[in-house]
Write a protein that holds these residues in place. Structure first.
Motif, PDB file in Angstrom:
ATOM      1  N   ASP A 279      97.948 -13.013 -46.124  1.00  0.00           N
ATOM      2  CA  ASP A 279      99.111 -13.532 -46.849  1.00  0.00           C
ATOM      3  C   ASP A 279      98.739 -14.370 -48.069  1.00  0.00           C
ATOM      4  N   ASP A 280      97.444 -14.457 -48.378  1.00  0.00           N
ATOM      5  CA  ASP A 280      97.036 -15.139 -49.604  1.00  0.00           C
ATOM      6  C   ASP A 280      96.492 -14.146 -50.622  1.00  0.00           C
ATOM      7  N   SER A 281      96.752 -12.849 -50.399  1.00  0.00           N
ATOM      8  CA  SER A 281      96.290 -11.825 -51.344  1.00  0.00           C
ATOM      9  C   SER A 281      97.081 -11.935 -52.642  1.00  0.00           C
ATOM     10  N   THR A 282      96.583 -11.280 -53.687  1.00  0.00           N
ATOM     11  CA  THR A 282      97.194 -11.413 -55.017  1.00  0.00           C
ATOM     12  C   THR A 282      98.621 -10.874 -55.062  1.00  0.00           C
TER      13      THR A 282
ATOM     14  N   PRO B 138     101.915 -17.288 -53.854  1.00  0.00           N
ATOM     15  CA  PRO B 138     101.301 -18.391 -53.082  1.00  0.00           C
ATOM     16  C   PRO B 138     102.315 -19.354 -52.471  1.00  0.00           C
ATOM     17  N   GLU B 139     103.484 -19.479 -53.088  1.00  0.00           N
ATOM     18  CA  GLU B 139     104.461 -20.434 -52.552  1.00  0.00           C
ATOM     19  C   GLU B 139     105.041 -19.979 -51.218  1.00  0.00           C
TER      20      GLU B 139
ATOM     21  N   ARG C 157      98.150 -27.411 -48.024  1.00  0.00           N
ATOM     22  CA  ARG C 157      98.631 -28.792 -47.931  1.00  0.00           C
ATOM     23  C   ARG C 157      98.475 -29.341 -46.510  1.00  0.00           C
ATOM     24  N   ILE C 158      98.828 -28.496 -45.518  1.00  0.00           N
ATOM     25  CA  ILE C 158      98.678 -28.926 -44.114  1.00  0.00           C
ATOM     26  C   ILE C 158      97.204 -29.147 -43.779  1.00  0.00           C
ATOM     27  N   GLY C 159      96.337 -28.262 -44.283  1.00  0.00           N
ATOM     28  CA  GLY C 159      94.897 -28.397 -44.041  1.00  0.00           C
ATOM     29  C   GLY C 159      94.345 -29.701 -44.587  1.00  0.00           C
ATOM     30  N   GLN C 160      94.789 -30.088 -45.768  1.00  0.00           N
ATOM     31  CA  GLN C 160      94.348 -31.350 -46.371  1.00  0.00           C
ATOM     32  C   GLN C 160      94.826 -32.548 -45.531  1.00  0.00           C
ATOM     33  N   LYS C 161      96.030 -32.425 -44.984  1.00  0.00           N
ATOM     34  CA  LYS C 161      96.568 -33.500 -44.130  1.00  0.00           C
ATOM     35  C   LYS C 161      95.755 -33.615 -42.837  1.00  0.00           C
ATOM     36  N   VAL C 162      95.394 -32.467 -42.252  1.00  0.00           N
ATOM     37  CA  VAL C 162      94.579 -32.455 -41.025  1.00  0.00           C
ATOM     38  C   VAL C 162      93.250 -33.165 -41.279  1.00  0.00           C
ATOM     39  N   LEU C 163      92.637 -32.891 -42.430  1.00  0.00           N
ATOM     40  CA  LEU C 163      91.360 -33.534 -42.758  1.00  0.00           C
ATOM     41  C   LEU C 163      91.532 -35.034 -42.974  1.00  0.00           C
ATOM     42  N   THR C 164      92.649 -35.420 -43.575  1.00  0.00           N
ATOM     43  CA  THR C 164      92.924 -36.850 -43.776  1.00  0.00           C
ATOM     44  C   THR C 164      93.056 -37.569 -42.439  1.00  0.00           C
TER      45      THR C 164
END
Length: 513
Positions: free
Chosen positions: A214-217, A221-222, A230-237
């Motif tokens: 689902d991230d293919s060209t 992307p939205e 965004r969720i991945g960055q939050k998990v790392l935080t």
């Protein structure tokens, strides 16, 4: 109910015992003592105040991650009276088969020793130590004569052992349901069927977004990618291992993968970890082992000839040579059906007080072993971090791919799951390949033993390994192997030999490599 409470108490006690010997325990103790100087810590509510301090300062999260990490590798609770070998493998015939296989490996290693008149281990002369230290970062340029060395075994040798595996209790019986299994694996183990797999891999359903698809060209992307990142960055935080493991089931964004994997595996670069790696490096510099030549040979035969991995040759030597000296790896034999090989000081054969584990980590490398490390080189460029990640991946997952056991993620169960899926859902294809002497397992076994490393393109392989970490299971390997056959079913129905089948289903032919 009482039994469950007893099991839980046992697990808690064992995890506490293990954590007491860890670096984290010492850090927590230091922090607790230091917190006593803080004005908010009151004597009358000491316990609660320190717990609150740990929570606010982030140490509680680190402790939770450590416990979660231990639970991920912790063997299933068994009866309190069960002997230790039951933790390793509950089925006697599996233990015997593994023991016989180990004897064969040792015999092969010892005969190579005798033929080449090379000791299992020797101390390097000072000149040789200096030379190796100077070229530590460019060992790939070294071209030692390895023509007389041969891999101790290859995956196809191991497959023959698994094919001949039998449960003696079924030999004279007539278990009709199992006798209808037409595959090469003839042991009655419980493996998941499609409904159970759907339930287990629920996040891989068609209605759930997946990185790698689902991230293919073609997909804006939205719709999925931006939110997933965004969720991945939050998990790392948040630095939460359990959340990271759940998140990664849908695939990891390339930019976050290295940190997410380290979080799931509870790996962090402390100065003492770097120091430990340097100690292992010193052991490599000082002592030469026979298995070093096997490692050199394997890298030359596999990764050095791979378009993706040849540039990492130096990293592979560094990691694998250090790995062979790491005695901390021995602890995983508590839940591994295998046992570490023993060697004896010359002239003291059979005397246990003169026995040592050989190699020191208890793992004899086989043909293709270096491919467990190679994909990780794309994610980690600092040698000690790369080493820690590989070691943890090995003691959690990869050891199961070359030892005989009844574990659901063990190679025997994976083979049986693959054959059962194919026989049940593609019976015509399965029967056709069987009739022409191209049993599907003979083709797919090498994929599964290597966890598809060297067969899938690296970006696809890392997406696959995301799911291994996310589900804490290797069963996805058997599912993917069966899916590859389903994908090429029409072409495979036309082949008339094993060689032709291997060509039609090669990953290069399909444009996946």
């Amino acid at each position: 109910m009482l039994q469950e409470e007893s099991d839980l108490s046992l697990i808690i006690a064992q995890i506490v015992q293990k954590l007491k010997g860890s670096n984290l325990y010492a850090q927590l103790e230091r922090q607790a003592w230091a917190s006593l100087q803080r004005p908010e810590i009151k004597l009358e509510s000491l316990k609660e105040d320190i717990k609150e301090f740990f929570k606010i300062s982030g140490w509680e999260k680190k402790l939770q991650n450590a416990v979660y990490s231990e639970l991920s590798v912790f063997p299933l609770p068994s009866h309190p009276a069960a002997p230790p070998e039951h933790l390793k493998e509950p089925l006697v015939y599996m233990r015997k088969a593994q023991g016989s296989w180990e004897k064969r490996i040792l015999k092969s290693l010892n005969s190579m020793c005798t033929e080449l008149s090379i000791p299992l281990a020797r101390k390097r002369p000072v000149g040789e130590q200096k030379e190796l230290l100077n070229k530590w970062n460019e060992m790939g340029t070294d071209e030692p004569d390895l023509s007389l060395f041969r891999p101790v075994y290859a995956p196809k040798d191991f497959l023959e052992v698994l094919i001949n595996l039998r449960n003696p209790n079924y030999e004279n019986g007539d278990s009709l349901s199992f006798r209808t299994h037409l595959g090469l694996i003839q042991v009655p183990l419980k493996v998941k069927d499609i409904p159970e797999l759907k339930e287990f891999f629920v996040e891989l359903g068609l209605t759930t977004g997946q990185l790698g698809i689902d991230d293919s060209t073609q997909v804006p992307p939205e719709l999925f990618e931006n939110e997933h990142v965004r969720i991945g960055q939050k998990v790392l935080t948040e630095q939460d291992s359990a959340a990271a493991q759940q998140y990664i089931r849908q695939g990891s964004p390339t930019a976050l993968r290295a940190e997410l994997w380290a979080l799931i595996l509870n790996i962090s670069s402390h100065p003492e970890d770097i120091l430990y790696y340097e100690q292992l490096k010193t052991n490599v510099i000082q002592h030469d082992l026979l298995v070093d030549s096997l490692i050199y040979k394997d890298v030359k035969l596999t990764a050095s000839n791979d378009d993706y991995y040849f540039v990492f040759e130096d990293y592979l030597y560094q990691v694998l040579l250090c790995f062979s000296r790491d005695t901390s790896v021995l602890s995983h034999f508590a839940y591994n059906s295998a046992s570490p090989p023993k060697s004896y000081i010359r002239g003291k054969l059979g005397l246990e007080e003169y026995a040592v584990f050989y190699p020191p980590n208890g793992v004899i490398p086989f043909h293709g072993f270096s491919m467990y490390v190679a994909p990780l080189c794309f994610l980690y460029h600092e040698p000690s971090k790369l080493y820690q990640i590989f070691r943890e991946m090995y003691v959690r997952f990869f050891f199961r791919l070359h030892s005989i056991s009844s574990h659901p993620s063990g190679i025997v169960s994976l083979c049986l799951l693959f054959e059962t899926l194919l026989q049940t859902y593609l019976p015509q294809l399965f029967y056709h390949l069987r009739e022409i002497g191209a049993q599907p397992l003979r083709i797919s076994f090498k994929w599964m033993v290597r966890a598809f490393s060297g067969y899938l393109a690296t970006d696809q392989l890392l997406l696959l390994w995301d799911r291994i970490l996310g589900y804490n299971s290797l069963e996805i390997l058997a599912v993917l192997a069966a899916a590859v056959f389903a994908f090429r079913a029409v072409n495979l129905m036309e082949v008339t030999s094993l060689a032709a089948a291997e060509v039609r289903i090669s990953f290069a032919e399909m444009g996946w490599k």
